[in-house]
Design a protein around this motif. Structure first.
Motif, PDB file in Angstrom:
ATOM      1  N   LEU A  41       0.510  -0.067   8.753  1.00  0.00           N
ATOM      2  CA  LEU A  41       0.695   0.976   7.861  1.00  0.00           C
ATOM      3  C   LEU A  41       1.300   2.317   8.788  1.00  0.00           C
ATOM      4  O   LEU A  41       0.906   2.158   9.998  1.00  0.00           O
ATOM      5  CB  LEU A  41      -0.676   1.485   7.281  1.00  0.00           C
ATOM      6  N   LYS A  43       0.174   5.593  -0.566  1.00  0.00           N
ATOM      7  CA  LYS A  43      -0.775   6.775  -1.029  1.00  0.00           C
ATOM      8  C   LYS A  43      -0.043   8.125  -0.474  1.00  0.00           C
ATOM      9  O   LYS A  43       0.385   8.035   0.592  1.00  0.00           O
ATOM     10  CB  LYS A  43      -1.882   6.598  -0.236  1.00  0.00           C
ATOM     11  N   VAL A  56       1.518   7.511   3.010  1.00  0.00           N
ATOM     12  CA  VAL A  56       0.963   6.651   3.950  1.00  0.00           C
ATOM     13  C   VAL A  56       1.557   5.365   3.056  1.00  0.00           C
ATOM     14  O   VAL A  56       1.430   5.000   1.862  1.00  0.00           O
ATOM     15  CB  VAL A  56      -0.582   6.197   3.831  1.00  0.00           C
ATOM     16  N   ARG A  57       1.995   4.538   3.884  1.00  0.00           N
ATOM     17  CA  ARG A  57       2.793   3.210   3.304  1.00  0.00           C
ATOM     18  C   ARG A  57       2.788   2.159   4.365  1.00  0.00           C
ATOM     19  O   ARG A  57       2.660   2.250   5.506  1.00  0.00           O
ATOM     20  CB  ARG A  57       4.256   3.642   2.565  1.00  0.00           C
ATOM     21  N   LEU A 112      -4.987   7.501   8.344  1.00  0.00           N
ATOM     22  CA  LEU A 112      -4.563   6.363   8.442  1.00  0.00           C
ATOM     23  C   LEU A 112      -5.954   5.509   8.483  1.00  0.00           C
ATOM     24  O   LEU A 112      -5.842   4.121   8.004  1.00  0.00           O
ATOM     25  CB  LEU A 112      -3.702   6.259   9.632  1.00  0.00           C
ATOM     26  N   TYR A 171       0.771  -1.226  -0.026  1.00  0.00           N
ATOM     27  CA  TYR A 171      -0.072  -0.292   0.173  1.00  0.00           C
ATOM     28  C   TYR A 171       0.903   1.076  -0.110  1.00  0.00           C
ATOM     29  O   TYR A 171       1.644   1.202   0.694  1.00  0.00           O
ATOM     30  CB  TYR A 171      -0.926   0.092   1.442  1.00  0.00           C
ATOM     31  N   GLU A 201      -9.822   1.538   2.822  1.00  0.00           N
ATOM     32  CA  GLU A 201      -9.588   1.073   1.695  1.00  0.00           C
ATOM     33  C   GLU A 201      -9.029  -0.243   1.515  1.00  0.00           C
ATOM     34  O   GLU A 201      -9.395  -0.877   0.701  1.00  0.00           O
ATOM     35  CB  GLU A 201      -8.647   2.177   1.092  1.00  0.00           C
ATOM     36  N   THR A 202      -8.485  -0.781   2.668  1.00  0.00           N
ATOM     37  CA  THR A 202      -7.906  -2.218   2.644  1.00  0.00           C
ATOM     38  C   THR A 202      -9.002  -2.972   2.886  1.00  0.00           C
ATOM     39  O   THR A 202      -8.903  -4.094   2.241  1.00  0.00           O
ATOM     40  CB  THR A 202      -7.006  -2.271   3.728  1.00  0.00           C
ATOM     41  N   GLN A 252      -8.750   5.906   6.941  1.00  0.00           N
ATOM     42  CA  GLN A 252      -9.165   6.136   5.797  1.00  0.00           C
ATOM     43  C   GLN A 252      -8.443   4.716   4.863  1.00  0.00           C
ATOM     44  O   GLN A 252      -8.914   4.253   4.141  1.00  0.00           O
ATOM     45  CB  GLN A 252      -9.131   7.291   5.037  1.00  0.00           C
ATOM     46  N   ALA A 253      -7.045   4.732   5.086  1.00  0.00           N
ATOM     47  CA  ALA A 253      -6.258   3.834   4.514  1.00  0.00           C
ATOM     48  C   ALA A 253      -6.926   2.265   4.842  1.00  0.00           C
ATOM     49  O   ALA A 253      -6.861   1.391   3.942  1.00  0.00           O
ATOM     50  CB  ALA A 253      -4.736   3.663   4.972  1.00  0.00           C
ATOM     51  N   VAL A 293       2.539   6.696   8.354  1.00  0.00           N
ATOM     52  CA  VAL A 293       2.460   7.819   7.501  1.00  0.00           C
ATOM     53  C   VAL A 293       3.760   8.767   7.919  1.00  0.00           C
ATOM     54  O   VAL A 293       4.060   8.964   8.903  1.00  0.00           O
ATOM     55  CB  VAL A 293       1.115   8.580   7.883  1.00  0.00           C
TER      56      VAL A 293
END
Length: 220
Positions: free
Chosen positions: A65, A4, A19-20, A132, A2, A138-139, A134-135, A67
């Motif tokens: 994740l 973003k 974000v990764r 985070l 991931y 999405e996951t 929100q990430a 940020v």
């Protein structure tokens, strides 16, 4: 994997957030962020250790994740997959996360469960926690899961415990009559309260209670 990138606005300038997935190279910074984010009276034994972080990245890297702001790691969020049974909803943080080691991660689970979220205090004006969260939404969509779930601490309860029960406090926060730093934040991130969880986590400020909160996959 991931990743973003997004621009955020702070002090009259745009700052770039990335974000990764976090990796072993980030462990020292993540441990430092934990100490900054959860000062006493939060129990020191509940802060991450390196073995836990290794498990997060090796067992379920999709759920680990962080940020970065201008190349500095400013926060993280961690999760695992569980098969959640709505008929038996009560659990403790220790039970559902294997005490933070996520050794019970179920790759066929139907629910993404939030283990932890923490943001460096000096970066909290940027709403990185919401980014985070929100990430992880999405996951949930990417993995075609039913929901995101997690227990929200109630640190504001300590200021009202002499006049309110945990349920009364939670009800007033949900209605908007009271503000709680965690529960109110999670609601503004889109999480919906489900039920009060007694003895969820050793947490003096919350009298060991948490509010179980859900985000449902809107595409299922």
């Amino acid at each position: 994997m991931y990743i973003k990138e997004q621009y955020l606005y702070l002090n009259n300038r745009n700052v770039k957030a990335v974000v990764r997935n976090y990796e072993q190279k980030d462990f020292a910074e993540l441990l430092a962020i934990q100490k900054e984010s959860f000062p006493p009276p939060f129990p020191k034994e509940l802060l991450w250790n390196e073995e836990q972080l290794h498990n997060h990245t090796s067992l379920f890297s999709n759920g680990a994740l962080c940020v970065e702001i201008d190349g500095v790691v400013a926060g993280s969020i961690t999760s695992l997959l569980v098969e959640y049974d709505l008929k038996h909803p009560q659990h403790t943080w220790k039970e559902i996360t294997s005490n933070g080691y996520i050794t019970n991660h179920d790759q066929n689970g139907n629910t993404l469960y939030v283990v932890d979220i923490c943001i460096r205090p000096s970066y909290r004006k940027l709403n990185l926690g919401k980014l985070l969260m929100q990430a992880l939404y999405e996951t949930v969509i990417h993995l075609k899961l039913e929901r995101l779930l997690g227990g929200g601490r109630m640190p504001g309860f300590s200021q009202h415990s002499h006049v309110l029960s945990p349920q009364q406090y939670a009800d007033k926060v949900i209605s908007g009559e009271l503000y709680d730093p965690v529960i109110s934040f999670l609601m503004r991130c889109g999480r919906n309260p489900l039920m009060l969880m007694p003895d969820y986590l050793e947490d003096e400020e919350s009298s060991n209670h948490a509010l179980l909160m859900e985000w449902k996959n809107p595409f299922l």
